[in-house]
Scaffold this active site. Structure first.
Site, PDB file in Angstrom:
ATOM      1  N   ASP A 100       0.841  -1.201   0.000  1.00 19.07           N
ATOM      2  CA  ASP A 100       0.000   0.000   0.000  1.00 19.07           C
ATOM      3  C   ASP A 100       0.876   1.250   0.000  1.00 19.07           C
ATOM      4  OD1 ASP A 100      -2.770  -0.043  -0.329  1.00 19.07           O
ATOM      5  OD2 ASP A 100      -3.082  -0.920   1.634  1.00 19.07           O
ATOM      6  N   ARG A 159      -9.614 -12.299   7.571  1.00 13.04           N
ATOM      7  CA  ARG A 159      -8.440 -12.889   6.907  1.00 13.04           C
ATOM      8  C   ARG A 159      -8.751 -14.263   6.329  1.00 13.04           C
ATOM      9  NH1 ARG A 159      -3.724 -10.132   7.883  1.00 13.04           N
ATOM     10  NH2 ARG A 159      -3.587  -9.075   9.875  1.00 13.04           N
TER      11      ARG A 159
END
Length: 167
Positions: A100, A159
């Site tokens: 990111d 997740r």
């Protein structure tokens, strides 16, 4: 949540990527088995799928670095679990879910250079279209969405989802 990629789509791309990485290492001529390092926690699902498909001897290690809580990435990078493998003269494939801001990978690359590897390649499951962060290999391209599933979390949850979703 909006589904972006099914597990089948991801698996197909990971399989292709595993062959590309295998060829990359074989062409290097390096006599040592490569070292695959998983960045925890987000990279674990992609990492296990990837290394199972690579048909050469390898060493495996794990590193934990954290750059944010929730969706706030302004707190810096902390390495809380270092590596245990000798990297000197070896080729390293650093495996993560997504880059990111790039700060986590930059800090880990700086940390790993002290171990004197021959070369470090960055491998990610997902790569954002138009991202300026250097990635040597990636499985799937995505947009700017905040994503969860396939190892990526939303405040430590989701997740375990096998598909990739946008929030």
């Amino acid at each position: 949540m909006k589904m972006l990629l099914t597990n089948s789509q991801i698996t197909r791309e990971v399989y292709k990527l595993s062959h590309e990485i295998t060829q990359d290492h074989l062409k290097s001529g390096n006599k040592f088995p490569p070292v695959f390092i998983c960045i925890l926690n987000g990279g674990f699902m992609f990492f296990t799928d990837l290394v199972k498909q690579i048909d050469i001897n390898m060493e495996i290690d794990f590193i934990r670095a954290k750059s944010y809580e929730g969706q706030d990435n302004s707190g810096g990078v902390k390495i809380s679990k270092g590596i245990e493998t000798d990297l000197q003269g070896k080729r390293v494939y650093l495996v993560d879910d997504l880059i990111d801001t790039g700060e986590t990978v930059k800090e880990i690359l700086f940390y790993l250079e002290d171990y004197r590897p021959e070369e470090i390649k960055v491998v990610t499951a997902f790569h954002r279209k138009g991202s300026s962060h250097p990635v040597d290999f990636y499985a799937c391209e995505i947009g700017d969405e905040w994503i969860v599933g396939y190892g990526l979390d939303d405040n430590k949850l989701k997740r375990n989802l096998t598909n990739l979703y946008a929030l």
